[in-house]
Design a protein around this motif. Structure first.
Motif, PDB file in Angstrom:
ATOM      1  N   TYR A 188      -1.516  -9.635   6.820  1.00 25.06           N
ATOM      2  CA  TYR A 188      -1.319  -8.369   7.519  1.00 25.06           C
ATOM      3  C   TYR A 188      -2.434  -7.407   7.123  1.00 25.06           C
ATOM      4  CZ  TYR A 188       3.418 -10.306   7.893  1.00 25.06           C
ATOM      5  OH  TYR A 188       4.498 -11.121   8.117  1.00 25.06           O
ATOM      6  N   ARG A 189      -2.874  -6.606   8.098  1.00 23.32           N
ATOM      7  CA  ARG A 189      -3.908  -5.607   7.829  1.00 23.32           C
ATOM      8  C   ARG A 189      -3.487  -4.264   8.416  1.00 23.32           C
ATOM      9  NH1 ARG A 189      -8.571  -8.319   6.207  1.00 23.32           N
ATOM     10  NH2 ARG A 189      -8.747 -10.464   6.953  1.00 23.32           N
ATOM     11  N   LEU A 190      -3.746  -3.211   7.656  1.00 26.61           N
ATOM     12  CA  LEU A 190      -3.559  -1.849   8.149  1.00 26.61           C
ATOM     13  C   LEU A 190      -4.941  -1.248   8.369  1.00 26.61           C
ATOM     14  CD1 LEU A 190      -1.414   0.349   8.785  1.00 26.61           C
ATOM     15  CD2 LEU A 190      -1.775   1.200   6.446  1.00 26.61           C
ATOM     16  N   ASN A 191      -5.176  -0.738   9.577  1.00 19.96           N
ATOM     17  CA  ASN A 191      -6.504  -0.260   9.957  1.00 19.96           C
ATOM     18  C   ASN A 191      -6.452   1.188  10.425  1.00 19.96           C
ATOM     19  OD1 ASN A 191      -7.757  -3.114   9.963  1.00 19.96           O
ATOM     20  ND2 ASN A 191      -6.059  -3.298  11.404  1.00 19.96           N
ATOM     21  N   GLY A 198      -6.083  -1.574   4.144  1.00 16.02           N
ATOM     22  CA  GLY A 198      -5.176  -2.332   3.290  1.00 16.02           C
ATOM     23  C   GLY A 198      -4.887  -3.705   3.854  1.00 16.02           C
ATOM     24  N   THR A 199      -4.768  -4.700   2.966  1.00 17.50           N
ATOM     25  CA  THR A 199      -4.477  -6.080   3.356  1.00 17.50           C
ATOM     26  C   THR A 199      -3.427  -6.654   2.414  1.00 17.50           C
ATOM     27  OG1 THR A 199      -6.765  -6.387   4.111  1.00 17.50           O
ATOM     28  CG2 THR A 199      -5.478  -8.366   3.737  1.00 17.50           C
ATOM     29  N   ARG A 213      -0.262   1.952  -2.631  1.00 22.02           N
ATOM     30  CA  ARG A 213      -0.995   2.939  -1.865  1.00 22.02           C
ATOM     31  C   ARG A 213      -2.381   2.429  -1.466  1.00 22.02           C
ATOM     32  NH1 ARG A 213      -1.650   7.994  -5.741  1.00 22.02           N
ATOM     33  NH2 ARG A 213      -2.912   6.369  -6.739  1.00 22.02           N
ATOM     34  N   PHE A 214      -2.746   2.740  -0.222  1.00 17.51           N
ATOM     35  CA  PHE A 214      -4.084   2.421   0.254  1.00 17.51           C
ATOM     36  C   PHE A 214      -4.871   3.725   0.412  1.00 17.51           C
ATOM     37  CE2 PHE A 214      -1.519  -1.037   2.411  1.00 17.51           C
ATOM     38  CZ  PHE A 214      -1.830  -2.002   1.451  1.00 17.51           C
ATOM     39  N   THR A 228      -3.543   1.003  13.294  1.00 19.20           N
ATOM     40  CA  THR A 228      -3.013  -0.276  13.784  1.00 19.20           C
ATOM     41  C   THR A 228      -2.611  -1.158  12.619  1.00 19.20           C
ATOM     42  OG1 THR A 228      -5.247  -1.246  13.874  1.00 19.20           O
ATOM     43  CG2 THR A 228      -4.368  -0.261  15.907  1.00 19.20           C
ATOM     44  N   LEU A 229      -1.560  -1.951  12.854  1.00 13.69           N
ATOM     45  CA  LEU A 229      -1.149  -2.972  11.902  1.00 13.69           C
ATOM     46  C   LEU A 229      -1.288  -4.311  12.628  1.00 13.69           C
ATOM     47  CD1 LEU A 229       1.876  -2.864   9.527  1.00 13.69           C
ATOM     48  CD2 LEU A 229       1.231  -4.974  10.661  1.00 13.69           C
ATOM     49  N   THR A 230      -2.124  -5.184  12.083  1.00 15.42           N
ATOM     50  CA  THR A 230      -2.382  -6.478  12.717  1.00 15.42           C
ATOM     51  C   THR A 230      -1.836  -7.607  11.847  1.00 15.42           C
ATOM     52  OG1 THR A 230      -4.542  -6.835  11.671  1.00 15.42           O
ATOM     53  CG2 THR A 230      -4.509  -5.534  13.711  1.00 15.42           C
ATOM     54  N   VAL A 231      -1.683  -8.768  12.472  1.00 18.34           N
ATOM     55  CA  VAL A 231      -1.265  -9.943  11.724  1.00 18.34           C
ATOM     56  C   VAL A 231      -2.042 -11.147  12.241  1.00 18.34           C
ATOM     57  CG1 VAL A 231       0.653 -10.531  13.276  1.00 18.34           C
ATOM     58  CG2 VAL A 231       0.712 -11.284  10.895  1.00 18.34           C
TER      59      VAL A 231
END
Length: 249
Positions: A188-191, A198-199, A213-214, A228-231
Motif C-alpha cells: 500500500y502507498r499513500l501519495n 508512506g509505504t 506518522r508519515f 491517493t491510497l494505492t495498492v
C-alpha cells in the motif's frame, strides 16, 4: 522676630520634593495616555497585570531561564493562552488551552511548520466497488470490511482518493490491510500530489492497524493537495483495503 534664612527654605523644598518622589514611587502610575510614540521596556523588563485578588492575569517578560514569554490567564488564574519553549525540540511554540489547561490549538515545535493541535481529519473516498457474495459466490461469505479480488487490479491501482489543505507536518492512516482470501502479497502507498509519503505491506491475513506518522511537511500550507491510497498485489486471492481514518497531525 526671627526670619528663616533662604537656605532653610531651599532645604525644605528639596526635602519636600524627595518625599513627593518617594510617594509617587510607592503609589505607582494610576493612569497614562501616550499620544505619540510608544513604551519601550529594555534589559529584561516585564509587564504584569493582576486582578483585585492579586492573581496574575497577564505576564509579558522573561521566564526563569531568561527567555521572553507571554501568558494570558482566565479569571481565577487558569491558563488561556501562552508561549513556551520545548526542551525536547529546542523551539518556542504558542498554545491556547481550555479551562482545564488542555491544549486545544498550538503550532508545531517539533518541525517548526504547521499545527500540532488539533488533529484534522483528512477524508478519503473509495475508488472501487468492494466485492460481495453476489460478485463472487465461490468466496462463500461477505466481509465486514472493503476488499477486492486481485484479478481486478491492473498493476498499482488507486483505491482511495481525496483533496486536502495541509495544515500539519505529519499524516497517519488506520485501516484494514492484508490478504482476505488465500495469501496474496500486498503493498500500500499513500501519495500526496503523486509523491509517495508512506509505504506499508499487508500481512497474510486481514488486520486492523495504524500506519505512519508519515512526513508531509513539504506540503504544509498548500491547498487542494491530491491524496491517493494505492495498492499493488501479487498472487491469486482477495485483499482488504478499508480506510477507517486518516488524520493530519
Amino acid at each position: 522676630m526671627q526670619v528663616n534664612q533662604p537656605s532653610n527654605i531651599i532645604d525644605r523644598v528639596i526635602a519636600l520634593e524627595r518625599e513627593l518622589a518617594a510617594v509617587r514611587k510607592k503609589v505607582g502610575l494610576s493612569s497614562a495616555v501616550i499620544a505619540r510614540g510608544g513604551l519601550t521596556l529594555v534589559d529584561d523588563s516585564y509587564i504584569k497585570v493582576t486582578d483585585s485578588d492579586g492573581v496574575e492575569i497577564l505576564y509579558i517578560g522573561p521566564d526563569a531561564e531568561g527567555k521572553q514569554r507571554f501568558v494570558l490567564r482566565r479569571e481565577g488564574g487558569a491558563t488561556l493562552m501562552y508561549t513556551a519553549g520545548s526542551a525536547q525540540f529546542g523551539r518556542d511554540f504558542w498554545a491556547m488551552t481550555d479551562s482545564t489547561g488542555r491544549i486545544i490549538v498550538s503550532d508545531n515545535a517539533e518541525v517548526g511548520v504547521g499545527l500540532a493541535r488539533p488533529w484534522i481529519p483528512l477524508p478519503l473516498y473509495a475508488k472501487f466497488q468492494s466485492h460481495s457474495y453476489e460478485d463472487d459466490p465461490a468466496l462463500g461469505f461477505r466481509f465486514s470490511y472493503m476488499s477486492i479480488d486481485t484479478n481486478r487490479l491492473a498493476g498499482e491501482t488507486v483505491m482511495w482518493e481525496g483533496r486536502a489543505s495541509i495544515s500539519h507536518p505529519w499524516v497517519t492512516v488506520e485501516g484494514v490491510w492484508g490478504a482476505a482470501v488465500a495469501t496474496p502479497s500486498t503493498t500500500y502507498r499513500l501519495n500526496f500530489n503523486d509523491t509517495t509519503v508512506g509505504t506499508w505491506n499487508g500481512g497474510t491475513g486481514p488486520a486492523t492497524s495504524r500506519v505512519g506518522r508519515f512526513d508531509v511537511s513539504q506540503f504544509t500550507g498548500q491547498d487542494w493537495i491530491k491524496v491517493t491510497l494505492t495498492v499493488s498485489a501479487s498472487g491469486a486471492g482477495a485483499i482488504a483495503c478499508q480506510v477507517l481514518g486518516c488524520y493530519l497531525m
